[in-house]
Design a protein around this motif. Structure first.
Motif, PDB file in Angstrom:
ATOM      1  N   MET A   1      -2.228  -2.326 -10.068  1.00  0.00           N
ATOM      2  CA  MET A   1      -3.128  -1.594  -9.189  1.00  0.00           C
ATOM      3  C   MET A   1      -4.410  -1.254  -9.932  1.00  0.00           C
ATOM      4  N   ASP A   2      -5.525  -1.286  -9.214  1.00  0.00           N
ATOM      5  CA  ASP A   2      -6.810  -0.916  -9.785  1.00  0.00           C
ATOM      6  C   ASP A   2      -7.507   0.033  -8.814  1.00  0.00           C
ATOM      7  N   PHE A   3      -8.450   0.823  -9.334  1.00  0.00           N
ATOM      8  CA  PHE A   3      -9.242   1.687  -8.469  1.00  0.00           C
ATOM      9  C   PHE A   3     -10.618   1.853  -9.081  1.00  0.00           C
ATOM     10  N   CYS A   4     -11.602   2.183  -8.270  1.00  0.00           N
ATOM     11  CA  CYS A   4     -12.944   2.482  -8.781  1.00  0.00           C
ATOM     12  C   CYS A   4     -13.681   3.355  -7.777  1.00  0.00           C
ATOM     13  N   PHE A   5     -14.588   4.172  -8.312  1.00  0.00           N
ATOM     14  CA  PHE A   5     -15.396   5.055  -7.482  1.00  0.00           C
ATOM     15  C   PHE A   5     -16.682   4.364  -7.069  1.00  0.00           C
ATOM     16  N   ASP A   6     -17.160   4.706  -5.890  1.00  0.00           N
ATOM     17  CA  ASP A   6     -18.407   4.176  -5.367  1.00  0.00           C
ATOM     18  C   ASP A   6     -19.568   4.746  -6.184  1.00  0.00           C
ATOM     19  N   PRO A   7     -20.399   3.887  -6.816  1.00  0.00           N
ATOM     20  CA  PRO A   7     -21.512   4.423  -7.622  1.00  0.00           C
ATOM     21  C   PRO A   7     -22.575   5.134  -6.800  1.00  0.00           C
ATOM     22  N   PHE A   8     -22.593   4.917  -5.479  1.00  0.00           N
ATOM     23  CA  PHE A   8     -23.571   5.564  -4.610  1.00  0.00           C
ATOM     24  C   PHE A   8     -23.022   6.829  -3.941  1.00  0.00           C
ATOM     25  N   ASP A   9     -21.703   7.008  -3.982  1.00  0.00           N
ATOM     26  CA  ASP A   9     -21.076   8.179  -3.371  1.00  0.00           C
ATOM     27  C   ASP A   9     -19.811   8.484  -4.153  1.00  0.00           C
ATOM     28  N   ARG A  10     -19.885   9.445  -5.069  1.00  0.00           N
ATOM     29  CA  ARG A  10     -18.773   9.749  -5.960  1.00  0.00           C
ATOM     30  C   ARG A  10     -17.588  10.382  -5.249  1.00  0.00           C
ATOM     31  N   ASN A  11     -17.706  10.660  -3.965  1.00  0.00           N
ATOM     32  CA  ASN A  11     -16.569  11.162  -3.196  1.00  0.00           C
ATOM     33  C   ASN A  11     -15.735  10.034  -2.601  1.00  0.00           C
ATOM     34  N   VAL A  12     -16.187   8.804  -2.771  1.00  0.00           N
ATOM     35  CA  VAL A  12     -15.500   7.647  -2.187  1.00  0.00           C
ATOM     36  C   VAL A  12     -14.837   6.849  -3.307  1.00  0.00           C
ATOM     37  N   VAL A  13     -13.556   6.538  -3.123  1.00  0.00           N
ATOM     38  CA  VAL A  13     -12.809   5.763  -4.103  1.00  0.00           C
ATOM     39  C   VAL A  13     -12.092   4.615  -3.398  1.00  0.00           C
ATOM     40  N   ALA A  14     -12.115   3.443  -4.029  1.00  0.00           N
ATOM     41  CA  ALA A  14     -11.417   2.266  -3.514  1.00  0.00           C
ATOM     42  C   ALA A  14     -10.169   2.034  -4.361  1.00  0.00           C
ATOM     43  N   ILE A  15      -9.040   1.781  -3.705  1.00  0.00           N
ATOM     44  CA  ILE A  15      -7.762   1.608  -4.394  1.00  0.00           C
ATOM     45  C   ILE A  15      -7.143   0.298  -3.944  1.00  0.00           C
ATOM     46  N   ALA A  16      -6.815  -0.559  -4.923  1.00  0.00           N
ATOM     47  CA  ALA A  16      -6.171  -1.842  -4.629  1.00  0.00           C
ATOM     48  C   ALA A  16      -4.663  -1.693  -4.769  1.00  0.00           C
ATOM     49  N   GLY A  17      -3.922  -2.330  -3.870  1.00  0.00           N
ATOM     50  CA  GLY A  17      -2.474  -2.198  -3.868  1.00  0.00           C
ATOM     51  C   GLY A  17      -1.742  -3.512  -4.008  1.00  0.00           C
ATOM     52  N   ASP A  18      -0.434  -3.405  -4.217  1.00  0.00           N
ATOM     53  CA  ASP A  18       0.409  -4.598  -4.345  1.00  0.00           C
ATOM     54  C   ASP A  18       0.561  -5.351  -3.036  1.00  0.00           C
ATOM     55  N   ASP A  19       0.196  -4.717  -1.922  1.00  0.00           N
ATOM     56  CA  ASP A  19       0.357  -5.359  -0.616  1.00  0.00           C
ATOM     57  C   ASP A  19      -0.836  -6.240  -0.242  1.00  0.00           C
ATOM     58  N   GLY A  20      -1.787  -6.408  -1.169  1.00  0.00           N
ATOM     59  CA  GLY A  20      -2.949  -7.248  -0.882  1.00  0.00           C
ATOM     60  C   GLY A  20      -4.063  -6.529  -0.156  1.00  0.00           C
ATOM     61  N   LYS A  21      -3.927  -5.239   0.086  1.00  0.00           N
ATOM     62  CA  LYS A  21      -4.941  -4.465   0.794  1.00  0.00           C
ATOM     63  C   LYS A  21      -5.725  -3.589  -0.178  1.00  0.00           C
ATOM     64  N   VAL A  22      -6.987  -3.372   0.156  1.00  0.00           N
ATOM     65  CA  VAL A  22      -7.826  -2.432  -0.580  1.00  0.00           C
ATOM     66  C   VAL A  22      -8.168  -1.299   0.381  1.00  0.00           C
ATOM     67  N   LYS A  23      -7.806  -0.074  -0.004  1.00  0.00           N
ATOM     68  CA  LYS A  23      -7.993   1.061   0.886  1.00  0.00           C
ATOM     69  C   LYS A  23      -9.100   1.957   0.347  1.00  0.00           C
ATOM     70  N   ILE A  24      -9.980   2.376   1.241  1.00  0.00           N
ATOM     71  CA  ILE A  24     -11.108   3.234   0.890  1.00  0.00           C
ATOM     72  C   ILE A  24     -10.801   4.655   1.348  1.00  0.00           C
ATOM     73  N   PHE A  25     -10.860   5.588   0.401  1.00  0.00           N
ATOM     74  CA  PHE A  25     -10.576   6.992   0.693  1.00  0.00           C
ATOM     75  C   PHE A  25     -11.810   7.839   0.388  1.00  0.00           C
TER      76      PHE A  25
END
Length: 280
Positions: A1-25
């Motif tokens: 799994m990997d994750f990273c924060f949006d450089p333009f909006d530090r309240n937004v984080v993207a998380i990659a999962g084992d199911d092949g989906k990337v979820k934005i929170f």
């Protein structure tokens, strides 16, 4: 799994999962007060695990994802739409990096090849070249818009830093700096303000540092490393806003150990004490 924060909006984080989906929170202002279960948007295009994600450094709502299905996709996060699917990978992508201006995109994969893409021009690589020979993979990052830093090892686990010109990738590295022999991968962090690259690895008690000179030999200048007795599990560098400029601090990191989280300060030593009162 990997994750990273949006450089333009530090309240937004993207998380990659084992199911092949990337979820934005979206993390609420003031931090988390409860578990967030529902993402604001889901990126669906991979059919196997997504192992690397990276936001574009200059274009808002653009993110790149790489998965075990050998797909490398560029997305419009605002709509969840797949915009570009890059071609040319035959084995798993170990690492990827955007150039500072966002024009180029480089990958390093299990076949030990480096590939340079310019997504606005074409979906296939514009340059290919051989990277580190070691089987444990490597890490890559840009130190300028064209110069690429590669941290890797050879077949005997001799770890080294290599500097490549992405305009002439097939010619091989401009220089190689041998570091030591160890099984762990050295993870680089580059400070563009001072041109210093820091290297750390899980399970080790040292953080290496080199000044990078992209225009002239010897290209890598040694800086005294940080060392201690307690091995680290991970190292994260903090924003420059936390640095104490009066103490000539130019970087600060946090070390995660088995017992604590420790701050590490990197400072430029003053040549004479009298200068302290004059400059402050």
């Amino acid at each position: 799994m990997d994750f990273c924060f949006d450089p333009f909006d530090r309240n937004v984080v993207a998380i990659a999962g084992d199911d092949g989906k990337v979820k934005i929170f979206r993390v609420p202002d003031g931090g988390l007060t409860d578990i967030i279960k529902t993402p604001t948007i889901v990126l669906q295009g991979h059919y196997e695990k997504v192992n690397i994600i990276q936001y574009h450094p200059t274009a808002q709502n653009v993110i790149a994802t790489a998965g075990f299905d050998l797909a490398l996709i560029l997305w419009d996060v605002s709509t969840g739409e797949e915009k570009i699917r890059l071609q040319g990978h035959e084995e798993q992508v170990f690492a990827m990096a955007w150039s500072p201006d966002g024009r180029r995109f480089v990958t390093y994969s299990r076949d030990k090849k480096l590939r340079v893409f310019e997504p606005r021009r074409q979906t296939s690589p514009i340059q290919e070249g051989l990277g580190p020979e070691g089987s444990r993979g490597g890490r890559i990052l840009f130190v300028s818009n064209t110069m690429l830093l590669v941290s890797g090892s050879d077949k005997q686990s001799n770890r080294h830093l290599s500097l490549y010109n992405t305009d002439e990738l097939a010619a091989g590295p401009i220089t190689v700096r041998n570091i030591d022999t160890a099984p762990s991968i050295l993870v680089p962090h580059f400070d563009p303000d001072t041109n210093v690259v820091f290297l750390s690895a899980k399970g080790e008690n040292i953080i290496f540092a080199f000044e990078v000179c992209v225009d002239e030999a010897p290209y890598f200048l040694d800086i005294s490393p940080f060392s201690t007795t307690m091995p680290q599990q991970a190292v994260a560098f903090l924003p420059k806003l936390v640095c104490n400029v009066r103490e000539v601090e130019y970087a600060r990191a946090l070390r995660l150990t088995k017992a604590a989280i420790e701050p590490v300060e990197f400072k430029v030593p003053r040549s004479r004490v009298i200068y302290s009162s004059l400059t402050d």
